[in-house]
Write an enzyme that holds these catalytic residues in place. Structure first.
Site, short mmCIF file in Angstrom:
data_model
loop_
_atom_site.label_atom_id
_atom_site.label_comp_id
_atom_site.label_asym_id
_atom_site.label_seq_id
_atom_site.Cartn_x
_atom_site.Cartn_y
_atom_site.Cartn_z
N GLU A 35 3.44 -1.61 6.21
CA GLU A 35 2.78 -1.58 7.71
C GLU A 35 1.20 -1.77 7.61
OE1 GLU A 35 3.50 -1.84 11.44
OE2 GLU A 35 5.07 -1.74 10.03
N HIS A 37 -0.28 -3.99 5.80
CA HIS A 37 -0.81 -5.38 5.67
C HIS A 37 -0.25 -6.01 7.15
CE1 HIS A 37 -0.01 -4.59 1.26
NE2 HIS A 37 -1.02 -5.24 1.44
P1 AMP Z 1 -3.67 -5.29 -1.13
O1 AMP Z 1 -2.41 -6.08 -0.95
O2 AMP Z 1 -3.42 -4.01 -1.69
O3 AMP Z 1 -4.64 -5.94 -1.86
O4 AMP Z 1 -4.23 -5.09 0.43
C1 AMP Z 1 -4.33 -6.48 1.08
C2 AMP Z 1 -5.15 -6.03 2.40
O5 AMP Z 1 -4.48 -5.07 2.97
C3 AMP Z 1 -6.45 -5.35 2.10
O6 AMP Z 1 -7.50 -5.92 3.15
C4 AMP Z 1 -6.09 -3.88 2.21
O7 AMP Z 1 -7.50 -3.20 2.57
C5 AMP Z 1 -5.15 -4.09 3.36
N1 AMP Z 1 -4.31 -2.55 3.19
C6 AMP Z 1 -3.75 -2.27 2.28
N2 AMP Z 1 -3.28 -0.96 2.75
C7 AMP Z 1 -3.55 -0.68 3.75
C8 AMP Z 1 -3.51 0.28 4.73
N3 AMP Z 1 -2.75 1.44 4.48
N4 AMP Z 1 -4.04 0.23 6.06
C9 AMP Z 1 -4.94 -0.59 6.25
N5 AMP Z 1 -4.93 -1.60 5.52
C10 AMP Z 1 -4.50 -1.84 4.36
#
Ligand code: AMP
Length: 283
Positions: A35, A37
């Site tokens: 959620e 993402h």
């Molecule tokens: P990742 O796939 O973990 O590298 O994250 C991809 C993007 O999604 C990054 O900009 C993260 O900061 C964002 N993201 C991951 N988890 C969350 C969350 N719980 N709330 C908001 N954004 C998130």
């Protein structure tokens, strides 16, 4: 929804979309979508004419003893979620194409990459800055959305975009949490039931610090002690850092104010978890 793995194909598609005057919104991820993402994708959908999601588990941002090999992946499910969020293009390149033999260029953002996660994960933000630069050059977005869950990452990218005059607007988005307060993360899939329960000490700490701050406490040392006590109640959770830093520069602060970032990193079992909160900000 189009799924593209070829770098050249992605680059020429956005080039032609931009020639048509389309505004390209971009959400870079490592997949295993949740959620958090989805919130970025929905906002990107509103702000752009074309919405691009990248799914790429970037090997150069992982340390040698980190979880690159076991990082969770589920392309089919990711594509379903992407379609529900109105994604137009999923870009999912191969690591061998992103980093072919002979690759030797990197982007380093200096001071702001050094503390916090940069200290515990040497080279991590070089890997992030390099892949984001590559992705920006391939996708050519007008705006890119990042979550504040990875607060330092967002700060590093903002710095890089400003320092290198990259023509992209960076949008920071709020942390999305589970109903019980655990910040959503693809890595939460690693947690056992017991670890999942103990991980709530992160959110408990943030809530306690915010409460004390509202009641006038301004000493970083006092607030840090509170966090140490709360996390200390969970013997299976090891503290990596508890830090109070300026929300913009990430410089350390002894006296906190309403722009101070509380940044936390812990390990439970093999799983590293981070969380944060800006004290004066509404949730
Ligand atoms: P990742 O796939 O973990 O590298 O994250 C991809 C993007 O999604 C990054 O900009 C993260 O900061 C964002 N993201 C991951 N988890 C969350 C969350 N719980 N709330 C908001 N954004 C998130």
């Amino acid at each position: 929804m189009k799924i593209i793995t070829s770098i050249i194909e992605m680059q020429s598609l956005t080039s032609s979309l931009k020639r048509e005057g389309k505004r390209v919104a971009f959400v870079p991820t490592m997949g295993f979508l949740h959620e958090g993402h989805a919130s970025l994708l929905r906002e990107g959908r509103k702000r752009g004419d074309v919405l691009v999601l990248s799914i790429f588990v970037n090997p150069i941002q992982f340390g040698r003893n980190e979880d690159l090999d076991r990082y969770p992946r589920d392309m089919e499910r990711d594509c379903r979620i992407a379609a529900e969020c109105g994604v137009d293009i999923v870009f999912s390149p191969e690591a061998a194409d992103m980093y072919p033999p002979g690759f030797q260029t990197g982007v380093t953002v200096r001071e702001i990459s050094l503390p916090l996660c940069g200290a515990s994960r040497p080279g991590h933000f070089d890997g992030v800055a390099t892949v984001v630069t590559k992705l920006f050059n391939i996708v050519q977005p007008d705006l890119a959305l990042f979550g504040r869950k990875d607060y330092q990452q967002l700060a590093v990218i903002r710095r890089m975009v400003s320092d290198l005059n990259l023509p992209v607007e960076i949008v920071g988005m709020p942390i999305v949490r589970e109903a019980d307060g655990l910040a959503m993360s693809s890595r939460n899939a690693y947690l056992s039931e017991e670890q999942r329960r103990s991980a709530l000490c992160l959110h408990r700490s943030i809530t306690a610090v915010r409460g004390l701050f509202t009641n006038g406490e301004r000493s970083a040392e006092m607030l840090q002690r509170t966090v140490r006590e709360i996390i200390g109640q969970e013997p299976s959770v090891l503290i990596e850092y508890i830090e109070f830093r300026d929300g913009a520069t990430l410089e350390e602060q002894e006296v906190v104010d309403n722009a101070t970032l509380l940044a936390l990193a812990v390990k439970t079992g093999q799983t590293r978890l981070i969380d944060n909160s800006v004290l004066g900000e509404e949730l």
